[in-house]
Design a protein around this motif. Structure first.
Motif, PDB file in Angstrom:
ATOM      1  N   THR A 151       0.870  -1.128   0.073  1.00  0.00           N
ATOM      2  CA  THR A 151       0.039  -0.132  -0.034  1.00  0.00           C
ATOM      3  C   THR A 151       0.875   1.176  -0.046  1.00  0.00           C
ATOM      4  OG1 THR A 151      -1.798  -1.143   1.264  1.00  0.00           O
ATOM      5  CG2 THR A 151      -1.895   1.232   1.128  1.00  0.00           C
ATOM      6  N   GLY A 152       1.797   1.267   0.873  1.00  0.00           N
ATOM      7  CA  GLY A 152       2.759   2.424   0.770  1.00  0.00           C
ATOM      8  C   GLY A 152       3.564   2.733  -0.308  1.00  0.00           C
ATOM      9  N   MET A 155       1.127   3.719  -3.035  1.00  0.00           N
ATOM     10  CA  MET A 155       0.515   4.840  -3.068  1.00  0.00           C
ATOM     11  C   MET A 155       1.811   6.058  -3.294  1.00  0.00           C
ATOM     12  SD  MET A 155      -2.289   4.705  -0.130  1.00  0.00           S
ATOM     13  CE  MET A 155      -2.805   6.548  -0.384  1.00  0.00           C
ATOM     14  N   SER A 241      -6.552   9.308   7.867  1.00  0.00           N
ATOM     15  CA  SER A 241      -5.568   9.367   6.724  1.00  0.00           C
ATOM     16  C   SER A 241      -6.084  10.678   5.845  1.00  0.00           C
ATOM     17  CB  SER A 241      -5.988   8.074   5.653  1.00  0.00           C
ATOM     18  OG  SER A 241      -5.137   8.205   4.566  1.00  0.00           O
ATOM     19  N   LEU A 245      -3.655  13.760   4.987  1.00  0.00           N
ATOM     20  CA  LEU A 245      -3.078  14.070   3.566  1.00  0.00           C
ATOM     21  C   LEU A 245      -3.491  15.751   3.233  1.00  0.00           C
ATOM     22  CD1 LEU A 245      -4.162  11.170   1.240  1.00  0.00           C
ATOM     23  CD2 LEU A 245      -1.748  12.034   2.011  1.00  0.00           C
ATOM     24  N   MET A 285       7.027   7.445   2.368  1.00  0.00           N
ATOM     25  CA  MET A 285       5.789   6.677   2.298  1.00  0.00           C
ATOM     26  C   MET A 285       6.077   5.220   2.185  1.00  0.00           C
ATOM     27  SD  MET A 285       2.860   6.637  -0.456  1.00  0.00           S
ATOM     28  CE  MET A 285       2.343   8.644   0.048  1.00  0.00           C
ATOM     29  N   ALA A 342       3.327  11.722   4.685  1.00  0.00           N
ATOM     30  CA  ALA A 342       2.347  10.677   4.023  1.00  0.00           C
ATOM     31  C   ALA A 342       2.782   9.054   4.681  1.00  0.00           C
ATOM     32  CB  ALA A 342       2.548  10.619   2.504  1.00  0.00           C
ATOM     33  N   SER A 345       0.026   6.526   5.044  1.00  0.00           N
ATOM     34  CA  SER A 345      -0.753   5.890   4.081  1.00  0.00           C
ATOM     35  C   SER A 345      -0.702   4.460   3.963  1.00  0.00           C
ATOM     36  CB  SER A 345      -0.176   6.289   2.585  1.00  0.00           C
ATOM     37  OG  SER A 345      -0.419   7.417   2.661  1.00  0.00           O
ATOM     38  N   GLY A 349      -3.814   2.227   4.913  1.00  0.00           N
ATOM     39  CA  GLY A 349      -4.454   0.916   3.790  1.00  0.00           C
ATOM     40  C   GLY A 349      -4.434  -0.243   4.210  1.00  0.00           C
ATOM     41  N   THR A 369     -10.236   6.757  -0.553  1.00  0.00           N
ATOM     42  CA  THR A 369      -9.884   7.547  -1.309  1.00  0.00           C
ATOM     43  C   THR A 369     -10.844   9.036  -1.365  1.00  0.00           C
ATOM     44  OG1 THR A 369      -9.008   5.980  -3.042  1.00  0.00           O
ATOM     45  CG2 THR A 369      -9.396   8.155  -3.812  1.00  0.00           C
ATOM     46  N   ASN A 372      -9.774  10.679   1.773  1.00  0.00           N
ATOM     47  CA  ASN A 372      -8.527  11.435   1.482  1.00  0.00           C
ATOM     48  C   ASN A 372      -8.822  12.661   0.765  1.00  0.00           C
ATOM     49  OD1 ASN A 372      -7.129   9.389   3.009  1.00  0.00           O
ATOM     50  ND2 ASN A 372      -6.712   8.184   1.192  1.00  0.00           N
TER      51      ASN A 372
END
Length: 439
Positions: A151-152, A155, A241, A245, A285, A342, A345, A349, A369, A372
């Protein structure tokens, strides 16, 4: 306490059955399209100074050009991801990429502000569900224990795409004009949109069709949507999250303008310096996601403790940075703050993936999303633009990092309920407690 991670469709770990080499091919192509997504989105930031002069725009109107994309992503990500889960993720991703690439080309052809705003609106429509559906595809072809890392890493493609969009866009704009900057981004996206469905096969990445098992689309249609928000900790992951962001997204959008105004940098130089700082954020991230997977395998609540630490650390560093005089030390501290900004994330996630059923992961990440974008990527640039018109961009930047305090508070709320919510939604079963631990 060890725990198993998903009440899915009956597959213990479907991603483990995908050949690893093919899984990495899927990741590479999905990552490439995410680069295109953010290159098309963030190239605008590199040409902000040129548009401001040519069309005599206020900071609020510039902020709207950026925010309208995130707003459409927020509004449309859920319904479009729901459709993609039911009608085919690969085909949907190719259509999305085609739409945002053609809309980016339209930005380069715009002759006045309303036309540019309309084109940016369509960029947002095309990009609306890519992040959520793309990460669902990636997670479906890898084992569960890699979720925070993947996920990191996935993203982070947004950060790297932002880097390329600002750096390459600034360079092209300086030599050929801002219209060509949009054209280059559009061409890159169109090429990948053509290749993706040719190489990535829908049936091959959906290994749930063993004899007697329903197809993925049927399982998605039968999974209740209330499972997307059926626990306090998953709601906390969404909101925390999004708030975090707000900070990282705002700095990415406005940093080239900040460098242009307060460091007297030309468009290409400002884009290049901003790109380096965004690159640092992307590396952070990935590193923060890997740290989460490594440290929290047998201590699931520690994943959220790390998210809290990332939020507080970025708040402290960015607050210090924007209080410092302009110069190299300030830029270094901004980079350190963005390294952590970030970092939530990956943990967020992974929490969403662990607390929602596999067949609707695309829709679950669409929900992430949605939050976010509405709380962070849409609100941040627009609110900061309004503040900049009234207070100046430097003063506005001093206020932005404080939002991370709210993010940390929400993550703390999620941590208090995480383990009980894991049990409440049926993720732990008697046969798996003590034998498996996945984050």
């Amino acid at each position: 306490m060890a725990f198993h991670s998903l009440p899915d469709s009956g597959n213990d770990d479907p991603g483990a059955r995908i050949p690893r080499r093919y899984a990495w091919v899927v990741f590479a192509l999905s990552f490439g399209l995410l680069l295109s997504d953010y290159m098309s989105r963030q190239v605008l930031n590199a040409v902000f100074p040129l548009l401001k002069v040519e069309w005599a725009l206020s900071d609020a109107r510039l902020g709207l050009l950026s925010g309208i994309v995130a707003l459409m992503v927020g509004v449309l990500t859920f319904p479009l991801s729901l459709l993609a889960d039911r009608f085919g993720r690969v085909r949907s991703l190719a259509v999305m990429a085609t739409v945002w690439s053609l809309a980016t080309l339209g930005c380069g052809l715009a002759q006045q502000y309303p036309q540019m705003l309309a084109a940016r609106f369509l960029v947002g429509v095309g990009e609306a569900a890519y992040g959520s559906v793309g990460i669902a595809v990636v997670l479906s072809v890898f084992p569960k224990h890699m979720r925070a890392t993947l996920t990191g890493a996935f993203m982070a493609g947004g950060m790297f795409g932002s880097v390329l969009g600002m750096a390459l866009g600034g360079a092209v704009a300086a030599h050929l004009g801002w219209r060509w900057a949009f054209g280059v981004m559009a061409l890159f996206g169109l090429v990948l949109a053509l290749l993706y469905p040719i190489i990535v096969n829908e049936k091959r990445i959906t290994p749930s069709s063993r004899p007697g098992e329903p197809k993925a689309a049927a399982m998605a249609a039968r999974t209740p949507l209330r499972t997307l928000v059926n626990s306090r900790s998953v709601v906390g992951a969404y909101i925390g999250s999004g708030l975090q962001l707000f900070v990282g997204g705002t700095v990415i959008v406005w940093l080239p303008s900040y460098l242009n105004r307060y460091y007297a940098m030309a468009t290409d130089a400002a884009g290049a310096v901003a790109a380096i700082i965004v690159l640092v954020s992307g590396v952070g991230m990935i590193a923060c996601g890997m740290l989460s997977d490594r440290m929290c395998r047998n201590a699931p609540a520690s994943k959220i403790r790390l998210a809290i630490a990332y939020s507080l650390g970025s708040c402290a560093l960015l607050s210090l940075a924007f209080a410092l005089p302009h110069g190299t030390p300030q830029l270094v501290v901004i980079g350190l703050g963005m390294f952590l900004a970030a970092g939530t994330s990956g943990p967020a996630g992974a929490m969403v993936a662990n607390l929602t059923p596999l067949p609707i992961h695309g829709t679950a990440f669409a929900t992430l999303t949605l939050v976010n974008n509405l709380l962070g990527l849409a609100a941040g640039p627009l609110v900061t633009g309004v503040l900049a018109d009234r207070l100046g961009l430097a003063n506005a930047f001093q206020l932005v990092p404080l939002i991370s305090l709210a993010a940390a508070a929400v993550f703390y709320f999620a941590k208090r309920h995480y383990l009980s919510d894991i049990q409440q939604v049926g993720i732990v079963s008697p046969c798996t407690v003590g034998t498996q631990a996945t984050t």
